[in-house]
Design a protein around this motif. Sequence first.
Motif, mmCIF file in Angstrom:
data_model
loop_
_atom_site.group_PDB
_atom_site.id
_atom_site.type_symbol
_atom_site.label_atom_id
_atom_site.label_comp_id
_atom_site.label_asym_id
_atom_site.label_seq_id
_atom_site.Cartn_x
_atom_site.Cartn_y
_atom_site.Cartn_z
ATOM 1 N N GLU A 1 0.819 -1.208 0.000
ATOM 2 C CA GLU A 1 0.000 0.000 0.000
ATOM 3 C C GLU A 1 0.855 1.261 0.000
ATOM 4 O O GLU A 1 0.425 2.301 -0.488
ATOM 5 C CB GLU A 1 -0.948 -0.010 1.205
ATOM 6 N N GLN A 2 2.055 1.188 0.574
ATOM 7 C CA GLN A 2 2.945 2.348 0.570
ATOM 8 C C GLN A 2 3.558 2.601 -0.800
ATOM 9 O O GLN A 2 3.987 3.720 -1.085
ATOM 10 C CB GLN A 2 4.072 2.163 1.594
ATOM 11 N N LYS A 3 3.603 1.561 -1.618
ATOM 12 C CA LYS A 3 4.197 1.656 -2.965
ATOM 13 C C LYS A 3 5.627 2.184 -2.907
ATOM 14 O O LYS A 3 6.068 2.946 -3.785
ATOM 15 C CB LYS A 3 3.346 2.546 -3.879
ATOM 16 N N SER A 4 6.337 1.793 -1.846
ATOM 17 C CA SER A 4 7.711 2.277 -1.667
ATOM 18 C C SER A 4 8.744 1.367 -2.336
ATOM 19 O O SER A 4 9.914 1.724 -2.391
ATOM 20 C CB SER A 4 8.030 2.388 -0.167
ATOM 21 N N LEU A 5 8.307 0.200 -2.824
ATOM 22 C CA LEU A 5 9.241 -0.721 -3.483
ATOM 23 C C LEU A 5 8.820 -0.953 -4.929
ATOM 24 O O LEU A 5 8.764 -2.075 -5.408
ATOM 25 C CB LEU A 5 9.310 -2.054 -2.730
ATOM 26 N N LYS A 6 8.508 0.121 -5.611
ATOM 27 C CA LYS A 6 8.123 -0.006 -7.011
ATOM 28 C C LYS A 6 9.297 -0.545 -7.825
ATOM 29 O O LYS A 6 10.441 -0.149 -7.616
ATOM 30 C CB LYS A 6 7.692 1.351 -7.561
ATOM 31 N N GLY A 7 8.983 -1.427 -8.746
ATOM 32 C CA GLY A 7 10.022 -2.027 -9.570
ATOM 33 C C GLY A 7 10.509 -3.359 -9.044
ATOM 34 O O GLY A 7 11.160 -4.104 -9.776
ATOM 35 N N ARG A 8 10.210 -3.671 -7.777
ATOM 36 C CA ARG A 8 10.572 -4.967 -7.198
ATOM 37 C C ARG A 8 9.412 -5.938 -7.387
ATOM 38 O O ARG A 8 8.246 -5.562 -7.274
ATOM 39 C CB ARG A 8 10.896 -4.836 -5.705
ATOM 40 N N SER A 9 9.738 -7.184 -7.664
ATOM 41 C CA SER A 9 8.685 -8.181 -7.871
ATOM 42 C C SER A 9 7.987 -8.497 -6.550
ATOM 43 O O SER A 9 8.588 -8.425 -5.475
ATOM 44 C CB SER A 9 9.283 -9.463 -8.458
ATOM 45 N N ASN A 10 6.699 -8.825 -6.652
ATOM 46 C CA ASN A 10 5.941 -9.163 -5.450
ATOM 47 C C ASN A 10 6.480 -10.418 -4.769
ATOM 48 O O ASN A 10 6.412 -10.546 -3.543
ATOM 49 C CB ASN A 10 4.466 -9.357 -5.795
ATOM 50 N N ASP A 11 7.010 -11.343 -5.556
ATOM 51 C CA ASP A 11 7.583 -12.555 -4.967
ATOM 52 C C ASP A 11 8.805 -12.231 -4.117
ATOM 53 O O ASP A 11 9.006 -12.820 -3.044
ATOM 54 C CB ASP A 11 7.964 -13.549 -6.066
ATOM 55 N N ALA A 12 9.629 -11.284 -4.582
ATOM 56 C CA ALA A 12 10.808 -10.887 -3.808
ATOM 57 C C ALA A 12 10.392 -10.178 -2.528
ATOM 58 O O ALA A 12 10.970 -10.414 -1.454
ATOM 59 C CB ALA A 12 11.711 -9.985 -4.650
ATOM 60 N N ILE A 13 9.382 -9.313 -2.618
ATOM 61 C CA ILE A 13 8.892 -8.609 -1.428
ATOM 62 C C ILE A 13 8.292 -9.602 -0.443
ATOM 63 O O ILE A 13 8.519 -9.512 0.775
ATOM 64 C CB ILE A 13 7.852 -7.548 -1.832
ATOM 65 N N ALA A 14 7.528 -10.581 -0.943
ATOM 66 C CA ALA A 14 6.914 -11.589 -0.072
ATOM 67 C C ALA A 14 7.981 -12.415 0.637
ATOM 68 O O ALA A 14 7.857 -12.719 1.838
ATOM 69 C CB ALA A 14 5.992 -12.485 -0.884
ATOM 70 N N SER A 15 9.045 -12.787 -0.079
ATOM 71 C CA SER A 15 10.123 -13.572 0.528
ATOM 72 C C SER A 15 10.825 -12.777 1.625
ATOM 73 O O SER A 15 11.132 -13.304 2.702
ATOM 74 C CB SER A 15 11.127 -13.994 -0.545
ATOM 75 N N ALA A 16 11.083 -11.488 1.357
ATOM 76 C CA ALA A 16 11.728 -10.642 2.365
ATOM 77 C C ALA A 16 10.826 -10.440 3.577
ATOM 78 O O ALA A 16 11.294 -10.431 4.715
ATOM 79 C CB ALA A 16 12.103 -9.300 1.750
ATOM 80 N N CYS A 17 9.512 -10.270 3.335
ATOM 81 C CA CYS A 17 8.565 -10.124 4.452
ATOM 82 C C CYS A 17 8.530 -11.384 5.306
ATOM 83 O O CYS A 17 8.422 -11.317 6.542
ATOM 84 C CB CYS A 17 7.171 -9.818 3.925
ATOM 85 N N LEU A 18 8.627 -12.555 4.669
ATOM 86 C CA LEU A 18 8.652 -13.807 5.423
ATOM 87 C C LEU A 18 9.907 -13.890 6.287
ATOM 88 O O LEU A 18 9.855 -14.329 7.447
ATOM 89 C CB LEU A 18 8.589 -14.995 4.459
ATOM 90 N N TYR A 19 11.034 -13.456 5.752
ATOM 91 C CA TYR A 19 12.290 -13.446 6.522
ATOM 92 C C TYR A 19 12.169 -12.509 7.724
ATOM 93 O O TYR A 19 12.570 -12.864 8.839
ATOM 94 C CB TYR A 19 13.437 -13.003 5.621
ATOM 95 N N ILE A 20 11.585 -11.319 7.520
ATOM 96 C CA ILE A 20 11.429 -10.355 8.613
ATOM 97 C C ILE A 20 10.474 -10.893 9.666
ATOM 98 O O ILE A 20 10.723 -10.774 10.873
ATOM 99 C CB ILE A 20 10.926 -9.012 8.060
ATOM 100 N N ALA A 21 9.370 -11.503 9.231
ATOM 101 C CA ALA A 21 8.383 -12.039 10.180
ATOM 102 C C ALA A 21 9.002 -13.124 11.057
ATOM 103 O O ALA A 21 8.730 -13.191 12.262
ATOM 104 C CB ALA A 21 7.173 -12.579 9.427
#
Length: 316
Positions: free
Chosen positions: A147-167
Amino acid sequence: MASTSRIDALPKVTCPNHPDALLVEDYRAGDMICSECGLVVGDRVIDVGSEWRTFSNDKAAKDPSRVGDAQNPLLSGGDLTTMIGKGTGAASFDEFGNNKYQNRRTMSSSDRAMMNAFKEITNMADRINLPRNIVDRTNNLFKQVYEQKSLKGRSNDAIASACLYIACRQEGVPRTFKEICAVSRISKKEIGRCFKLILKALETNVDLITTGDFMSRFCSNLGLTKQVQMAATHIARKAVELDLVPGRSPISVAAAAIYMASQASAEKRTQKEIGDIAGVADVTIRQSYRLIYPRAPDLFPADFKFDTPVDKLPQL
């Protein structure tokens, strides 16, 4: 007819004559019955079970549900959308053979992207046996980033993987980048980049990982006993306290401590076996092992039972 007592601010239906008795639910009549005296203490109970029976020879495409999916608070509108089923009778088609009722857009593009990401997160979590609370936290993190749209240009799969690591880090069950990379389709470098960008975008942080975060899992996967695990934990903690491994990652230190403890016990494990579990190279284990080997007598717990004396340990 029924007496109600409040426990933790929640109502509870009990029998007035036998408050501790179990209540039996009659699904056919919708009654709650006391198992001691047979008193009906509740009526018109709503049956929350399914309204159909499922047989093994039913077609997979046949969906008897008429209520749709559960409400999802992470989607706009709670995902309270309507799906029009495919018509089968003659009244469902016009004179040209087209469906009279069609689904135009039952879900927005943003919700569709989030749903796909949530499915990917669930699949990754299932493959490395992560509990539901990790999945929920990951979904919330992904929604905030999306929703922040702060990682434009990054794939959703990469963002999801990083979010899983952070969680995993935030819930106190950290996983290595290699473990996350193994269950995703994204490179380790890309996950690391997204990890740093997400922490900056959400203005959050994660606790530093320690050798103890991985020790029990690594030892369990190696089939080592509790005594060896406790010895390896003690060795790694003492090595950090004595500043024997400056600049070394906690994972490599944990792997070296496991190697030293296993070599001193009867349950010996090779560098390759430990490296495969910990996700580090053999040379990395050797480098950390060489740093702690000179102080080996000071690292073992006092009650450790040696199968191989300290002076007989491999020098590498």
